[in-house]
Each structure stands twice: as C-alpha cells, then as structure tokens.
Design a protein around this motif. Sequence first.
Motif, PDB file in Angstrom:
ATOM      1  N   UNK A 140       8.396  -2.212 -10.810  1.00 44.00           N
ATOM      2  CA  UNK A 140       8.085  -1.980 -12.098  1.00 44.00           C
ATOM      3  C   UNK A 140       6.887  -3.488 -12.027  1.00 44.00           C
ATOM      4  N   UNK A 141       5.614  -4.410 -11.880  1.00 51.67           N
ATOM      5  CA  UNK A 141       4.427  -5.249 -11.425  1.00 51.67           C
ATOM      6  C   UNK A 141       4.300  -5.042 -10.387  1.00 51.67           C
ATOM      7  N   UNK A 142       4.791  -4.869  -9.472  1.00 51.38           N
ATOM      8  CA  UNK A 142       4.287  -4.865  -7.944  1.00 51.38           C
ATOM      9  C   UNK A 142       3.209  -3.960  -7.948  1.00 51.38           C
ATOM     10  N   UNK A 143       2.181  -4.163  -6.863  1.00 47.61           N
ATOM     11  CA  UNK A 143       0.931  -3.498  -6.910  1.00 47.61           C
ATOM     12  C   UNK A 143       0.497  -2.886  -5.940  1.00 47.61           C
ATOM     13  N   UNK A 144      -0.168  -1.850  -4.936  1.00 42.05           N
ATOM     14  CA  UNK A 144       0.294  -0.758  -3.977  1.00 42.05           C
ATOM     15  C   UNK A 144      -0.731  -1.526  -3.146  1.00 42.05           C
ATOM     16  N   UNK A 199      -7.615  19.054  -0.129  1.00 38.28           N
ATOM     17  CA  UNK A 199      -6.361  17.677  -0.693  1.00 38.28           C
ATOM     18  C   UNK A 199      -6.841  16.689   1.174  1.00 38.28           C
ATOM     19  N   UNK A 200      -6.906  16.967   1.780  1.00 37.06           N
ATOM     20  CA  UNK A 200      -7.790  16.216   2.705  1.00 37.06           C
ATOM     21  C   UNK A 200      -8.339  14.682   1.906  1.00 37.06           C
ATOM     22  N   UNK A 201      -9.245  15.781   1.257  1.00 34.58           N
ATOM     23  CA  UNK A 201     -10.650  14.699   0.332  1.00 34.58           C
ATOM     24  C   UNK A 201      -9.653  13.952  -0.453  1.00 34.58           C
ATOM     25  N   UNK A 202      -9.322  14.827  -1.066  1.00 37.66           N
ATOM     26  CA  UNK A 202      -8.119  13.796  -2.022  1.00 37.66           C
ATOM     27  C   UNK A 202      -7.836  12.564  -1.787  1.00 37.66           C
ATOM     28  N   UNK A 203      -6.615  12.700  -0.551  1.00 32.24           N
ATOM     29  CA  UNK A 203      -5.715  12.085   0.169  1.00 32.24           C
ATOM     30  C   UNK A 203      -6.159  10.807   0.239  1.00 32.24           C
ATOM     31  N   UNK A 204      -8.100  10.960   1.095  1.00 34.02           N
ATOM     32  CA  UNK A 204      -8.400   9.797   1.168  1.00 34.02           C
ATOM     33  C   UNK A 204      -9.584   8.878   0.100  1.00 34.02           C
ATOM     34  N   UNK A 205      -9.234   9.387  -1.288  1.00 36.34           N
ATOM     35  CA  UNK A 205      -9.434   8.813  -2.123  1.00 36.34           C
ATOM     36  C   UNK A 205      -9.055   8.109  -2.918  1.00 36.34           C
ATOM     37  N   UNK A 206      -7.901   7.847  -2.928  1.00 32.51           N
ATOM     38  CA  UNK A 206      -7.031   6.506  -3.348  1.00 32.51           C
ATOM     39  C   UNK A 206      -6.516   5.517  -3.424  1.00 32.51           C
ATOM     40  N   UNK A 207      -7.451   4.511  -4.181  1.00 29.70           N
ATOM     41  CA  UNK A 207      -7.219   2.690  -4.160  1.00 29.70           C
ATOM     42  C   UNK A 207      -8.642   3.291  -4.264  1.00 29.70           C
ATOM     43  N   UNK A 208      -9.618   3.895  -4.822  1.00 25.33           N
ATOM     44  CA  UNK A 208     -11.536   4.104  -4.888  1.00 25.33           C
ATOM     45  C   UNK A 208     -11.786   4.105  -3.461  1.00 25.33           C
ATOM     46  N   UNK A 209     -10.985   4.813  -2.561  1.00 25.17           N
ATOM     47  CA  UNK A 209     -11.250   5.303  -1.368  1.00 25.17           C
ATOM     48  C   UNK A 209     -10.437   4.596  -0.161  1.00 25.17           C
ATOM     49  N   UNK A 257      -7.655  -1.434  -1.124  1.00 22.41           N
ATOM     50  CA  UNK A 257      -7.777  -2.172  -1.793  1.00 22.41           C
ATOM     51  C   UNK A 257      -7.503  -2.473  -3.185  1.00 22.41           C
ATOM     52  N   UNK A 258      -7.812  -4.287  -3.526  1.00 19.44           N
ATOM     53  CA  UNK A 258      -7.847  -4.701  -4.752  1.00 19.44           C
ATOM     54  C   UNK A 258      -6.331  -4.614  -5.504  1.00 19.44           C
ATOM     55  N   UNK A 259      -5.423  -4.446  -4.651  1.00 18.74           N
ATOM     56  CA  UNK A 259      -3.869  -4.675  -5.062  1.00 18.74           C
ATOM     57  C   UNK A 259      -3.628  -3.461  -6.760  1.00 18.74           C
ATOM     58  N   UNK A 260      -4.120  -2.184  -6.739  1.00 19.69           N
ATOM     59  CA  UNK A 260      -3.776  -1.273  -8.047  1.00 19.69           C
ATOM     60  C   UNK A 260      -2.777  -1.247  -8.372  1.00 19.69           C
ATOM     61  N   UNK A 261      -2.212  -1.466  -9.942  1.00 20.18           N
ATOM     62  CA  UNK A 261      -0.644  -1.419  -9.556  1.00 20.18           C
ATOM     63  C   UNK A 261      -1.087   0.728 -10.477  1.00 20.18           C
TER      64      UNK A 261
END
Length: 134
Positions: free
Chosen positions: A86-90, A45-55, A64-68
């Motif tokens: 809707x339309x916002x970025x993370x 879970x900790x590894x997955x937690x740090x994998x959001x947004x490409x890491x 990083x990168x403003x993904x939707x």
Amino acid sequence: MRVASFLTAVAFAAGALAGPIYSRTTQVTDVKCTDPNTTLDSHTSNVALLQICGGIAGSIQKCQGNPTTTTGESGNVRFSITPVVQGATINVSKGRWEQGIKAAFAVCGQNKPFEATFDKGASTGDIRVTYGPK
C-alpha cells in the motif's frame, strides 16, 4: 608475437560467445485462473496490454507518471494493476510486464483470465495483476 596475441583474442571471444545466454524472466506467483472456460480475443488483449499506465506502446519502455493503480482496456478486455505494498506506485517496465503476462498465460492458457502477482514492478515490492473481461 602478434599472431599469438590475435589467436588468444579469438579464443577468448569464441569462449565468451559459446557460453549460455540467459534471458531475464519475471517471476509470477499466486496465479489463479479465474475463468478457464473463457478465451479472450488475442488482438484485443494485446491492445489492452499496451494501454496500461496511459499507454506503453512504441518507444515508451516503462510505466510513466507513477500511478498507484492502472488499467489497460480494449473492447471487452481489461488488465488491472495495483501494487501489493500500500502506498507504492507502479513503475513496471514493458519487458517485465510482457514477460509476466507470458508466464501467467503459461499457467492458465493463452488469453485465459487470471489473477497473479508479478515480481517487482512497483516502487516498493510487487504488483498484483487481474486480466479478464470488463
């Protein structure tokens, strides 16, 4: 006069340091514990937690990168994030992200699957988070 000024400065500093320290907390709402009988592996879970947004591990402090949408996956664990608006970025920061996870775990139990809304974390509004097995 110099001694009086020094003592005033010391008293001011002591008063400032004696005040309460407030930490920023992330408000988590609409928490739904999706499978209270399942406990996912904490390391995975900790590894997955740090994998959001490409890491967001190491020195990276913000998505990083403003993904939707984004996912963080490791082994059989997945975090999924989408903006509520809707339309916002993370653009969630690592601190806000980790605080939100802790708050959701406080409701559902450590490493128990959940769905929740985390305050802010998107270019406009909140983010919706799902945590569970793949």
